[in-house]
Design a protein around this motif. Structure first.
Motif, PDB file in Angstrom:
ATOM      1  N   SER A 267     -19.502 -35.885  83.361  1.00 33.04           N
ATOM      2  CA  SER A 267     -20.936 -35.997  83.626  1.00 33.04           C
ATOM      3  C   SER A 267     -21.627 -36.994  82.713  1.00 33.04           C
ATOM      4  O   SER A 267     -22.842 -37.150  82.780  1.00 33.04           O
TER       5      SER A 267
ATOM      6  N   PRO B  12     -19.236 -41.593  84.562  1.00 31.46           N
ATOM      7  CA  PRO B  12     -19.391 -40.695  85.711  1.00 31.46           C
ATOM      8  C   PRO B  12     -19.838 -41.459  86.961  1.00 31.46           C
ATOM      9  O   PRO B  12     -20.176 -42.654  86.899  1.00 31.46           O
ATOM     10  N   ASP B  13     -19.871 -40.758  88.069  1.00 30.81           N
ATOM     11  CA  ASP B  13     -20.344 -41.381  89.309  1.00 30.81           C
ATOM     12  C   ASP B  13     -21.820 -41.746  89.240  1.00 30.81           C
ATOM     13  O   ASP B  13     -22.281 -42.655  89.931  1.00 30.81           O
ATOM     14  N   SER B  14     -22.579 -41.048  88.378  1.00 33.39           N
ATOM     15  CA  SER B  14     -24.012 -41.344  88.248  1.00 33.39           C
ATOM     16  C   SER B  14     -24.279 -42.698  87.612  1.00 33.39           C
ATOM     17  O   SER B  14     -25.426 -43.156  87.594  1.00 33.39           O
TER      18      SER B  14
ATOM     19  N   SER C  63     -15.234 -38.515  88.812  1.00 25.19           N
ATOM     20  CA  SER C  63     -16.219 -37.499  89.191  1.00 25.19           C
ATOM     21  C   SER C  63     -16.069 -36.218  88.386  1.00 25.19           C
ATOM     22  O   SER C  63     -16.878 -35.295  88.526  1.00 25.19           O
TER      23      SER C  63
ATOM     24  N   GLY D 198     -26.397 -45.641  89.187  1.00 20.21           N
ATOM     25  CA  GLY D 198     -27.845 -45.754  89.112  1.00 20.21           C
ATOM     26  C   GLY D 198     -28.373 -46.246  87.780  1.00 20.21           C
ATOM     27  O   GLY D 198     -29.591 -46.265  87.575  1.00 20.21           O
ATOM     28  N   TRP D 199     -27.494 -46.628  86.862  1.00 22.26           N
ATOM     29  CA  TRP D 199     -27.967 -47.097  85.558  1.00 22.26           C
ATOM     30  C   TRP D 199     -28.525 -48.507  85.667  1.00 22.26           C
ATOM     31  O   TRP D 199     -28.007 -49.361  86.404  1.00 22.26           O
TER      32      TRP D 199
ATOM     33  N   SER E 244     -31.412 -37.896  79.604  1.00 19.96           N
ATOM     34  CA  SER E 244     -31.067 -37.924  81.024  1.00 19.96           C
ATOM     35  C   SER E 244     -29.578 -37.681  81.268  1.00 19.96           C
ATOM     36  O   SER E 244     -29.175 -37.416  82.407  1.00 19.96           O
ATOM     37  N   LEU E 245     -28.781 -37.772  80.220  1.00 22.19           N
ATOM     38  CA  LEU E 245     -27.344 -37.552  80.367  1.00 22.19           C
ATOM     39  C   LEU E 245     -27.029 -36.071  80.277  1.00 22.19           C
ATOM     40  O   LEU E 245     -27.765 -35.287  79.671  1.00 22.19           O
ATOM     41  N   ASN E 246     -25.912 -35.703  80.839  1.00 26.90           N
ATOM     42  CA  ASN E 246     -25.503 -34.303  80.912  1.00 26.90           C
ATOM     43  C   ASN E 246     -24.169 -34.146  80.206  1.00 26.90           C
ATOM     44  O   ASN E 246     -23.217 -34.863  80.504  1.00 26.90           O
TER      45      ASN E 246
ATOM     46  N   GLN F 269     -13.753 -44.849  86.359  1.00 32.10           N
ATOM     47  CA  GLN F 269     -14.781 -43.981  86.918  1.00 32.10           C
ATOM     48  C   GLN F 269     -14.152 -42.678  87.373  1.00 32.10           C
ATOM     49  O   GLN F 269     -13.072 -42.658  87.961  1.00 32.10           O
TER      50      GLN F 269
END
Length: 334
Positions: free
Chosen positions: A134, A149-151, A131, A154-155, A231-233, A129
């Motif tokens: 993205s 990523p850190d996001s 930061s 929420g998956w 939704s991914l960056n 993981q």
């Protein structure tokens, strides 16, 4: 330096890359695997071509013989030397940049931390993981790793399955190794626009193959998968990693995921495309400069039949000497 070698190398590279682009127009969009293999073959051929016999060799062109009166009046411009240095300098800059990207990726892997969230993931996959990214991607340090990523906290479980299926397909296709071929082609032929196209298109076809693998093995609909992709960056993604976010053209990638957008494949297109590429390859390797006049290789003043050959420079010099020694008053013998 004779500029012929540079002209021939550039023309051959242009013929091969142009032939690859023409070949591309005949390959069915519904077969990304075939298109990807053709791109790899083109990249390997472009890297191997300069080391084959005849790529750099040209027939020596004799320099014109100048008389003493005209020898210092002009000198031909040698543009091949600076052009060759520009070509070499651009290739070195591209290679240095590639090395810096690889170093940045290794630094990112070294500073990433092990994944400790949920859900629990398979032990055979090393997940880190960070930061600094993205979106999810696979990269190669000492061994392949999955960077998230850190996001990712929420998956949902279905989204995790999509990510794992996509990145496993990248590893199955050996994208981390094979992607170096089009990158090296770009480094060597950086001045050619189609070298940039080759690198971008290989990445796009690899992503389409991974997208189709997700839809084939996960059981999710194209709409669900496309919504997750959107939704991914892709703003912060390592250059040398194989990632899931939409780095390739968004519209084309989404259209190729929809069954109604698939072009019908024709069996004859592959054979015709290979025929076109073969003809262009033969033309590129048979390219030669026109041989110099055979008489130019003979000793000065002699032709192939043994008779004296009068060159334009000798004629001009003889006429000048005759004018200087002639009597200005031919009727006055005294």
């Amino acid at each position: 330096m004779n500029p012929d070698w540079l002209i021939q190398a550039g023309l051959r590279a242009t013929l091969l890359l142009g032939g690859a682009f023409l070949l591309w127009r005949f390959l069915p969009v519904s077969k990304p695997g075939l298109r990807r293999r053709v791109l790899l073959g083109i990249a390997a051929g472009l890297l191997a071509a300069p080391w084959l016999s005849g790529w750099w060799e040209v027939e020596a062109t004799p320099e014109p013989v100048l008389s003493s009166q005209t020898a210092g009046s002009f000198s031909p411009i040698d543009w091949a030397t600076p052009a060759a240095w520009i070509w070499l300098g651009g290739s070195l800059i591209a290679m240095v940049r590639l090395g810096m990207e690889a170093r940045a990726l290794h630094r990112l892997i070294r500073h990433a931390r092990p994944w400790s969230g949920s859900p629990a993931l398979p032990d055979e996959i090393t997940i880190l993981q960070s930061s600094a990214i993205s979106g999810p991607c696979v990269a190669r340090g000492r061994k392949p790793v999955l960077l998230i990523p850190d996001s990712a906290l929420g998956w949902s479980p279905p989204q995790w399955q999509m990510v794992l299926a996509h990145e496993r397909q990248h590893l199955h296709q050996q994208d981390l190794r094979l992607s170096w071929l089009p990158r090296l082609v770009y480094c060597f032929y950086w001045w050619h626009p189609l070298a940039h196209w080759l690198k971008r298109q290989f990445h796009a076809e690899s992503e389409v193959l991974c997208d189709r693998a997700v839809l084939a093995h996960s059981g999710y609909s194209p709409r669900e998968y496309i919504e997750f992709l959107l939704s991914l960056n892709s703003a912060r993604m390592p250059a040398l990693a194989a990632g899931m976010p939409l780095k390739s053209p968004l519209g084309q990638r989404i259209e190729r995921l929809l069954p109604s957008r698939q072009n019908p494949s024709h069996g004859w297109t592959g054979g015709l495309a290979l025929l076109i590429l073969g003809v262009i390859a033969v033309l590129s390797f048979s390219l030669r400069t026109l041989p110099p006049d055979a008489a130019a290789d003979l000793p000065s003043g002699k032709s192939s039949g043994g008779a004296t050959k009068v060159t334009p420079v000798d004629t001009a010099a003889g006429e000048t000497a005759l004018r200087l020694t002639a009597n200005p008053f031919p009727g006055d013998d005294n």
